[in-house]
Write an enzyme that holds these catalytic residues in place. Structure first.
Site, PDB file in Angstrom:
ATOM      1  N   HIS A   1       0.836  -1.199   0.000  1.00 50.75           N
ATOM      2  CA  HIS A   1       0.000   0.000   0.000  1.00 50.75           C
ATOM      3  C   HIS A   1       0.871   1.250   0.000  1.00 50.75           C
ATOM      4  CE1 HIS A   1       0.746  -0.648   4.295  1.00 50.75           C
ATOM      5  NE2 HIS A   1       0.364   0.588   4.544  1.00 50.75           N
TER       6      HIS A   1
ATOM      7  N   HIS B   1       1.486   3.783   2.042  1.00 52.66           N
ATOM      8  CA  HIS B   1       2.168   4.416   3.180  1.00 52.66           C
ATOM      9  C   HIS B   1       3.676   4.363   2.973  1.00 52.66           C
ATOM     10  CE1 HIS B   1      -1.352   4.104   6.222  1.00 52.66           C
ATOM     11  NE2 HIS B   1      -1.278   5.307   5.672  1.00 52.66           N
TER      12      HIS B   1
ATOM     13  N   HIS C   1      -7.517  -1.046   5.673  1.00 49.09           N
ATOM     14  CA  HIS C   1      -6.384  -0.189   6.076  1.00 49.09           C
ATOM     15  C   HIS C   1      -6.369   1.181   5.405  1.00 49.09           C
ATOM     16  CE1 HIS C   1      -2.603   0.838   7.836  1.00 49.09           C
ATOM     17  NE2 HIS C   1      -2.009   0.961   6.658  1.00 49.09           N
TER      18      HIS C   1
ATOM     19  N   ASP D   1      -0.254  -3.972   5.763  1.00 47.44           N
ATOM     20  CA  ASP D   1      -1.063  -3.499   6.885  1.00 47.44           C
ATOM     21  C   ASP D   1      -2.507  -3.822   6.548  1.00 47.44           C
ATOM     22  OD1 ASP D   1       1.255  -2.566   7.905  1.00 47.44           O
ATOM     23  OD2 ASP D   1       0.818  -0.431   7.624  1.00 47.44           O
TER      24      ASP D   1
ATOM     25  N   GLU E   1       1.305  -8.382   9.815  1.00 49.58           N
ATOM     26  CA  GLU E   1       1.725  -7.240  10.618  1.00 49.58           C
ATOM     27  C   GLU E   1       1.229  -7.456  12.035  1.00 49.58           C
ATOM     28  OE1 GLU E   1      -0.290  -4.054  11.636  1.00 49.58           O
ATOM     29  OE2 GLU E   1      -1.931  -4.085  10.181  1.00 49.58           O
TER      30      GLU E   1
ATOM     31  N   HIS F   1       6.430  -5.911  11.564  1.00 48.17           N
ATOM     32  CA  HIS F   1       5.731  -4.633  11.703  1.00 48.17           C
ATOM     33  C   HIS F   1       5.061  -4.523  13.071  1.00 48.17           C
ATOM     34  CE1 HIS F   1       3.068  -1.267  10.642  1.00 48.17           C
ATOM     35  NE2 HIS F   1       3.761  -1.109   9.545  1.00 48.17           N
TER      36      HIS F   1
END
Ligand SMILES: [Zn+2]
Lengths: 579, 618
Positions: free
Chosen positions: B70, B72, B161, B182, B207, B418
Site C-alpha cells: 500500500h 504508506h 487499512h 497493513d 503485521e 511490523h
C-alpha cells in the site's frame, strides 16, 4: 461434452454440458419483437424475446452461468423465478462493471416497457382488449433483484475453479467497461469463448487475445452486425449530419443504450460542436437512469483504456461528462416531464433510449417530430437497420460498431490457432466469408447440439503425510501388487487445489461401503485393542457391554442402542476387514 | 519440495521501512520497500547490501518481483532508491490506487527531506527517478492471478487499512506465502474489512502493530474523540489533528462532518490544503475500493464531498482568533504544516492536539506522546502546554483481528513483522499455544528457514471429485477407497474399486432396539399408530424420498429412492421372565438399517421410536 447453440439469431447463448457440470454462456434480450409489435399490432403492449433455455435444460440443473457483458446478461432475470422455486444453488459469474451496467440497462428497459403498456391501456384506442404479442413481458423488479443475488463478481484474470471439474477465467474483450471473453476448461478440453470482441481503441481496457491461444474449441460470437459501416466513417457522418441539422435550427436525437459506445459519442459530439463554433447548443441526456449510467462510467478506472487510466491517475474523471455538466454544456433529466417543454423549441442535442425507437424518449420524439423535417434522429447503435423508422427521411443510420469484421475474425482465428472453430449459423448472414476461415468452422444452426469427444480428467489431491498414515492399505487377493483401504474424511478445495484431511467426524451421514472379510477372532482382538471390555466370543457372535456383533461371511450385524458405541464398533471392523 | 527462506530487511521486530525478502525454492520476492521515519541517515532505508552481498551489482539478478502492499511511506518510501539508485529492472507490482497515489507521497516526502537538509542531501532520489521507478510498475487487480514467470504467480486480496491496500500471496509449486501488509479486519466509515479465501498458505506473514491491544469498541473511541474536540472548542481552544493526507484523515473527516451536522456546530473546520483535495478525488474515482455503504449511495451523494471542512489558509487561519479544528499533514509531526501549526499553538493550554495514529521513534509526535514538553524549534526553546491526547485510529488489525486472519486463511506457519518485539513475542506464544502453529518473529537481517514437508499426491477422477463436492463450493465429507497400484495412489468410489479389484462388499447391518412400556396393545396395533406418526414426521426430513414397501402387519419397511436399500422397524412381543421367575411380556421396536445408507437415517428412526415409546397405546 455436449455443446448446444440456443441463440435464436446472432445474440449468443450457448449450453455446455457434461454428466457432471452444466454451464450456460450468455443470454441476451432480443428487441426485434418490439418493432414487429408496433407495425403489426398497434394495440399490443411491447414484448421482448428471451432465449428458450428451458427447452434445452432444466433451469435448475444449470450449475454455472458466465456472462460476457451487460447485453448478454439481460435475458437472465426471466429465469430466476424457476430458480427461486427450487432453491437454485448455482452461480452467475460476471465482472463488477457488467453487473452494475446490467442493473442500469434492465431498469431502463423495464421502465420504458411499463410506460408504453400503461399508455396503451389508458388510451381510447383500446376499447377492445389489448392484443397478445409473441415474446415476454418485463419481469417484476423483485425477480430481477433475485437474479442479481446469484451473481458473484470476478476480476479479469481471476481463475474460478468449478467443483474440480472445470475452470473459467475472464479476459478483457475491449468492447465496453468490464466486458470479457472467457477461457473455459472442462475435462481435457480448452474452450475459448469470444463475445463482442474488438481490437479497436475504445474507452475500455485493451483486449487480451494472448490468453485465448491454443484452445481445442473456439466459439466465436458477436461480430460486427453492420459490416458496411466503419466506426470512423459513421462518426464522421454523424458529426456532419449533427452540424448540418443544428445549423438549420433543428434538433438531433441519438437513440442509444445507456452505456457502451454512447460514452464516447457524448464526448465526441460535445467536442465537435464546440470546435465548429456551436458550443452554445445544449446537450441533454434524458433517461430515468441517466445519472447512474454516467456516474458508473467514472468509477472503474482499472477497466479503462490506458489514456483514461492516465487521466484517473491525475486524478481526474476518466470521462469528460462531469466536466461538461459542470460547465452547463450537458444536462441530465430523468424524463421529459421535468418542465422541459421549453427546451424542445431551440436546437438541442438529445441522448436517450431506446435504439429501437419503440420505447422511451425516442418513441416520444418520434411522434413529436413526425411532421418536422428540421429535426433528425441519428441511430448510432447497430442491430436496428431493419427498423422501418430507418426508411424515414429524418432518420440517419450511422452505426458505430467497433466489433470485429470478417477479415479481423479470420486473422484472429489464424493467430489463436484453435483446433476447432464453432460459429452460430446466423452469423453467416452478415459474414458469409467466415466459411473460408483457415480452420473450417463447424456451423451450429439454432438448437443444434454436437457431442465433442472428451476424456475425463484426473485431479491431484494433496494429503499430509500424517493424514496418509491413518489409512491402512492391504494387498488384494487377486493382485497382490495392488493395495486398497477405506478412506474417510473431508475433501477441501481452495484456489483450484484439492486437499484431503482425515476428520472422520462429520462423515457419519455419508453413504459408506466396506469390503472384504474378517474372522471372529480377528475382530474380537481388535475390539479389545480399541478399548472394549468384557468381550466374549460365542460361536460367530461377539458379546460386549450393552450389545453384540453377529458375523456372517459377507455381512455383519452390529447390535447396540448407543449411536456412538455402534460407530466405534464399526471403526474396529474397518481395521479388521481384509480384502 | 522447495524450502522457504524469509528475512526481514526492515519491519523485523520494528515498525518502519517494511521490506521482507521471501525465497521459495529459487524464486525471490521482495514484499514492500519502505522507509523509516525515525532516522535521517542510511538507516532510514533497508540495507540492500544484504541482497547483493556488497557487490557493485544491481538487484535485478537477485530479485524476481517486488510487491508493494500500500501507499504508506513505511511500505513504499525506499522504492525509487531501490530501483533507480541501487538498481532494479524487474517488475514491481501494486494495485491501481497504490500506483497512482504512491508517487505523489514519494514526491512530497522528497521535498520535505531535501528542504529540511537545505541542500545537504545531495544523493537523495530525484523527481525523475520517481517517474522512472513508477514506469516499472504493473497493476494488479484484486484476485487476479498474475504469472510473473512459469513458476511464480501472485494474487492480491483486499486489506482495508487505506485506499488500495492489498494483501499479496505468492505461489511457487505447492508452496505459498501470504503477506498481509497493513490490514484491518473491521470495516469502518470508508473502507471494508480485509478478506482472503481459505488459501492455506505455507507461511502467513502478518503485521502486528496492535499485537497486544484489543481496542475498546470503535464506537466509544469515536465518541471520545468527538467529545474531546467538542469540549476544547467550547472553551475557545484550537484543536490540531495531525494526519496523513490519505487514509485515516478521510475516516475522521466523515466522522466529524456527521457530528457537526448533527450538533449544528458552526466552529470552523479546516484541512491543510494541497494533497487533501486531490485525496478526495481519489476516493471518488476508486469508490469500488471503499465500503459497501459508500458504493451503494455514491450516485446520489458522495460522502467525500464535505460540507463543513474547508481548506486551511495559513495566512488567515493560523492565528485567527477563536476556536477551530484543523486536520494537518503530516501525521507524525516530523515536518511540514502540522509541525508549523503545532509550533504556533502549543504554548496555549486551551488548545488541544489529538494524535490519531502511531508515531515512529524520533519524530516530534513520538516525543510528545512520551511526555516530552520541551522542544527546540529553529534554535528557540519552546515549552509545550497544549493538551495532548492519543487515540489510536490507525486501521490496523488488533490481536483479535490477527487471530481472525489466521483462522480465515489456515496457514501452516505464522510470522509476525511490523510491530514491537515484546508485543509480537506475546502474540506469537498465544498463536503457538492456542492454534498449535509454529510462529516466528525474526529481527531485521535474521533468516527464518521453513522446510516444507513432502505432500502425498493422490489422483481422483474429476467426476468423482464433483460427486463428492456436489454443490458445496469448498469442502465436503466422504468415504472412498484408496488404491495403490504400485505406481500411484488413486481415490475411487468403493463400487468402482470393488469391481476393479474383484473384491466383494461386506455388508453391515446396524441394529438398535427401543423398549416400549408395558401394555396390552398388540404389535399390529403398535405398528398402525407408529405408521401414522412416521408419516407426519418424515415429510421434509432426511426420509422424505423413502417409500414404504411391503404390507407386513407387525413391521414397517421403507425403501431407498432407488429401491436398493431397506430400513425396517419391527414390533415384537417377547416373553421373558422377571427375577422372580414370573412371566413378563416385553414389547420392543427393533430398528435395522444397512450401513450403506446414511447412518443419520437410522439414528433418526431410533430417536423417533424412542419418542413413540412415550405415547404408545397401552
Ligand atoms: Zn500502513
Amino acid at each position: 461434452m455436449e455443446l448446444t447453440n440456443i441463440s435464436s439469431n446472432t445474440s449468443p447463448c450457448w449450453l455446455l454440458r457434461t454428466e457432471s457440470i452444466v454451464i450456460l454462456a450468455d443470454c441476451c434480450l432480443d428487441f426485434s419483437s418490439l418493432i414487429y409489435s408496433r407495425h403489426h399490432h398497434k394495440t399490443c403492449p411491447p414484448r421482448v424475446l428471451v432465449p428458450n433455455v428451458h427447452q434445452y435444460v432444466d433451469l435448475y440443473e444449470i450449475d454455472v452461468i458466465i456472462v460476457s457483458n451487460y447485453h448478454t446478461f439481460a435475458g437472465l432475470p426471466w429465469m430466476s423465478k424457476s430458480w427461486k422455486e427450487k432453491d437454485w444453488g448455482g452461480v452467475i459469474y460476471c465482472t463488477l462493471p457488467t453487473l452494475e451496467f446490467t442493473k442500469i440497462y434492465v431498469q431502463e428497459i423495464g421502465l420504458y416497457m411499463e410506460e408504453v403498456e400503461n399508455e396503451l391501456r389508458n388510451s381510447e384506442l383500446t376499447d377492445k382488449p389489448l392484443g397478445n404479442m409473441p415474446g415476454e413481458k418485463m419481469v417484476e423488479q423483485e425477480q430481477v433483484d433475485a437474479c442479481f443475488s446469484y451473481v458473484k463478481t470476478i476480476n479479469y484474470g481471476e481463475p474460478i475453479d468449478l467443483f474440480g471439474i472445470a475452470s473459467v477465467i475472464a479476459h478483457s474483450s475491449g468492447f465496453c467497461i468490464g466486458s470479457c471473453n472467457w477461457m473455459i476448461e472442462i475435462y481435457d478440453k480448452k474452450i475459448a469463448y469470444i463475445c463482442d470482441h474488438t481490437s479497436l481503441k475504445t474507452h475500455a481496457s485493451r483486449v487480451d487475445t494472448k490468453a485465448l491461444k491454443d484452445s481445442d474449441i473456439l466459439i466465436l460470437n458477436g461480430l460486427k452486425s453492420c459490416p458496411g459501416f466503419s466506426p470512423d466513417r459513421s462518426v464522421n457522418d454523424a458529426c456532419a449530419t449533427l452540424d448540418e441539422t443544428v445549423k438549420r435550427g433543428g434538433s438531433v436525437m441519438f437513440p442509444v443504450y445507456p452505456t457502451g459506445v454512447m460514452l464516447d459519442l457524448l464526448e465526441i459530439f460535445i467536442d465537435y460542436l464546440a470546435q465548429m463554433g456551436r458550443g452554445h447548443i445544449p446537450f441533454y441526456f434524458i433517461s430515468p437512469i441517466a445519472k447512474a449510467a454516467l456516474a458508473h462510467a467514472q468509477i472503474y478506472p482499472e477497466a479503462l483504456s490506458e489514456a483514461k487510466k492516465e487521466k484517473a491517475s491525475l486524478p481526474q474523471f476518466p470521462f469528460d461528462h462531469d466536466l461538461a455538466i459542470e460547465k452547463g454544456k450537458l444536462k441530465i433529466y430523468e424524463d421529459t416531464n421535468e418542465g422541459l417543454s421549453a427546451i424542445f423549441r431551440g436546437p438541442a442535442v438529445f441522448f436517450g433510449g431506446h435504439p429501437s425507437m419503440e420505447l422511451g424518449l425516442a418513441r416520444k420524439l418520434g411522434k413529436d417530430w413526425a411532421n418536422n423535417p428540421k429535426n433528425k434522429f441519428i441511430v448510432t447503435e447497430c442491430g436496428f437497420q431493419n427498423n422501418t423508422f430507418a426508411g424515414r427521411l429524418n432518420v440517419k443510420h450511422a452505426p458505430v460498431d467497433t466489433r470485429m469484421t470478417t477479415t479481423g475474425a479470420k486473422l484472429m482465428v489464424q493467430e489463436l490457432k484453435p483446433k476447432e472453430l464453432v460459429i452460430c449459423q446466423a452469423i453467416l448472414h452478415t459474414h458469409p466469408k467466415l466459411r473460408e476461415s483457415v480452420i473450417p468452422p463447424r456451423i451450429f444452426h439454432p438448437g443444434k447440439t454436437h457431442d465433442f469427444s472428451s476424456f475425463k480428467t484426473y485431479r491431484d489431491v494433496k494429503m499430509d503425510v500424517s493424514a496418509a498414515s491413518k489409512v491402512t492399505l492391504q494387498p488384494t487377493p487377486g493382485r497382490p501388487d495392488v493395495c486398497v483401504g477405506p478412506i474417510s474424511g473431508t475433501l477441501n478445495i481452495s484456489n483450484g487445489q484439492f486437499r484431503f484431511t482425515t476428520d472422520y467426524e462429520g462423515t457419519s451421514n455419508i453413504e459408506q461401503k466396506l469390503w472384504g472379510a474378517m474372522t471372529v477372532e480377528g475382530l474380537a482382538k481388535q475390539l479389545r485393542l480399541d478399548g472394549f471390555k468384557n468381550i466374549k466370543v460365542k460361536g460367530r457372535k461377539i458379546m460386549l457391554d450393552g450389545g453384540f456383533v453377529q458375523l456372517g461371511t459377507q455381512s455383519t450385524h452390529i447390535h447396540h442402542d448407543s449411536n456412538s458405541v455402534r460407530r466405534k464398533i464399526l471403526l474396529s471392523c474397518r481395521k479388521t476387514l481384509t480384502p | 519440495m522447495p524450502d522457504i527462506r524469509i528475512v526481514p530487511l526492515g519491519a523485523g521486530q520494528d515498525v518502519g521501512r517494511s521490506c521482507i525478502l521471501v525465497s521459495i525454492g529459487n524464486k525471490n520476492v521482495m514484499f514492500d520497500c519502505g522507509m523509516h521515519m525515525g532516522y535521517q541517515d542510511a538507516r532510514r532505508f533497508p540495507d540492500f547490501n544484504y541482497i547483493t552481498g556488497g557487490d557493485q551489482t544491481t538487484l535485478t539478478p537477485h530479485i524476481d518481483a517486488v510487491i508493494i502492499s500500500h501507499f504508506h511511506l513505511d511500505h513504499c518510501g525506499a522504492l525509487p532508491y531501490m530501483s533507480e539508485q541501487v538498481g532494479y529492472e524487474g517488475p514491481i507490482y501494486m494495485t491501481m490506487p497504490t500506483k497512482v497515489i504512491c508517487p505523489i507521497l514519494l514526491e512530497d516526502f522528497r521535498k520535505v527531506v531535501t528542504k529540511r537538509s537545505a541542500g545537504a542531501e545531495t544523493n537523495f532520489f530525484t523527481s525523475e527517478m520517481i517517474k522512472n521507478c513508477m514506469r516499472k510498475v504493473e497493476i494488479v487487480g484484486l484476485h487476479q492471478v498474475i504469472n510473473v514467470d512459469d513458476e511464480l504467480s501472485i494474487k492480491a486480496y483486499y486489506a482495508g487499512h487505506v485506499l488500495g491496500a492489498a494483501m499479496f500471496k505468492i505461489t511457487v509449486g505447492d508452496e505459498s506465502v501470504l503477506y498481509t501488509g497493513d490490514f484491518n479486519m473491521t470495516p469502518d466509515r470508508h473502507l471494508g474489512a480485509a478478506w482472503a479465501d481459505r488459501c492455506k498458505p505455507t507461511v502467513l506473514i502478518s503485521e502486528s502493530t496492535y499485537a497486544t491491544t484489543i481496542r475498546d469498541s470503535k464506537r466509544s473511541r469515536e465518541r471520545d474523540f468527538l467529545k474531546k474536540i467538542h469540549r476544547c472548542v467550547e472553551n475557545g481552544g484550537k484543536v490540531l489533528i495531525p494526519v496523513f493526507a490519505l487514509g485515516r484523515a478521510q475516516e475522521l473527516c466523515i466522522l466529524l462532518e456527521q457530528y457537526w451536522d448533527r450538533m449544528k456546530l458552526n466552529v470552523p473546520v479546516y484541512f491543510t490544503a494541497g494533497l487533501a483535495e486531490k485525496a478526495t478525488n481519489y476516493y471518488k474515482l476508486f469508490v469500488n475500493w471503499t465500503n459497501e455503504k459508500i458504493k451503494s449511495s455514491f450516485v446520489e451523494r458522495n460522502l467525500f464531498d464535505f460540507k463543513y471542512i474547508k481548506a486551511f489558509q495559513k495566512e488567515i487561519h493560523m492565528n485567527q482568533s477563536g476556536p477551530q479544528v484543523c486536520f494537518a499533514t503530516p501525521g507524525m509531526l516530523h515536518a511540514g504544516m502540522s509541525l508549523e501549526i503545532f509550533q504556533n499553538w502549543c504554548t496555549d493550554e486551551k488548545n488541544c492536539i489529538i494524535m490519531p495514529g502511531y508515531c515512529v521513534a524520533g519524530t516530534v509526535g513520538h516525543r510528545l506522546l512520551h511526555g516530552e514538553r520541551h522542544f527546540k524549534f529553529n534554535g528557540v526553546n519552546v515549552t509545550s502546554r497544549i493538551k495532548v491526547e492519543y487515540m489510536s485510529f490507525s486501521a490496523h488489525a488488533d490481536a483479535k483481528g490477527i487471530m481472525q486472519i489466521i483462522k480465515m486463511t489456515e496457514p501452516k506457519n505464522v510470522m509476525f513483522v511490523h510491530g514491537e518485539a515484546a508485543k509480537m513475542e506475546f502474540l506469537a506464544k498465544k498463536v503457538q499455544k492456542d492454534m498449535g502453529l509454529p510462529c516466528f518473529t525474526p529481527a531485521n537481517g535474521e533468516t527464518v528457514n521453513i522446510s516444507c514437508p513432502p505432500q502425498i499426491k493422490v489422483k481422483i477422477e474429476s467426476d468423482l471429485a464433483r460427486k463428492i463436492m456436489k454443490r458445496s463450493l469448498n469442502r465436503a465429507a466422504f468415504h472412498a477407497a484408496l488404491v495403490n497400484d504400485g505406481n500411484e495412489l488413486e481415490l475411487l468410489h468403493p463400487d468402482v474399486a470393488m469391481k476393479k479389484l474383484k473384491v466383494k462388499q461386506h455388508h453391515f447391518q446396524m441394529n438398535t432396539s427401543v423398549n416400549l412400556p408395558e401394555g396390552n396393545s398388540t404389535p399390529e396395533q403398535i405398528i398402525v399408530s407408529l405408521r401414522l406418526l412416521i408419516k407426519t414426521y418424515i415429510d421434509g426430513s432426511l426420509m422424505e424420498k423413502w417409500v414404504p414397501v411391503g404390507n407386513m402387519m407387525n413391521s414397517i419397511e421403507l425403501a431407498s429412492p432407488d429401491m436398493s436399500q431397506t430400513i425396517s422397524i419391527v414390533a415384537e412381543k417377547l416373553k421373558t421372565f422377571d427375577t422372580f421367575g414370573n412371566h413378563k411380556s416385553e414389547r420392543v421396536l427393533k430398528v435395522t438399517w444397512p450401513l450403506s445408507v446414511d447412518d443419520e437415517i437410522g439414528i433418526l428412526l431410533s430417536r423417533l421410536s424412542k419418542e413413540f415409546a412415550l405415547v404408545v397405546p397401552r
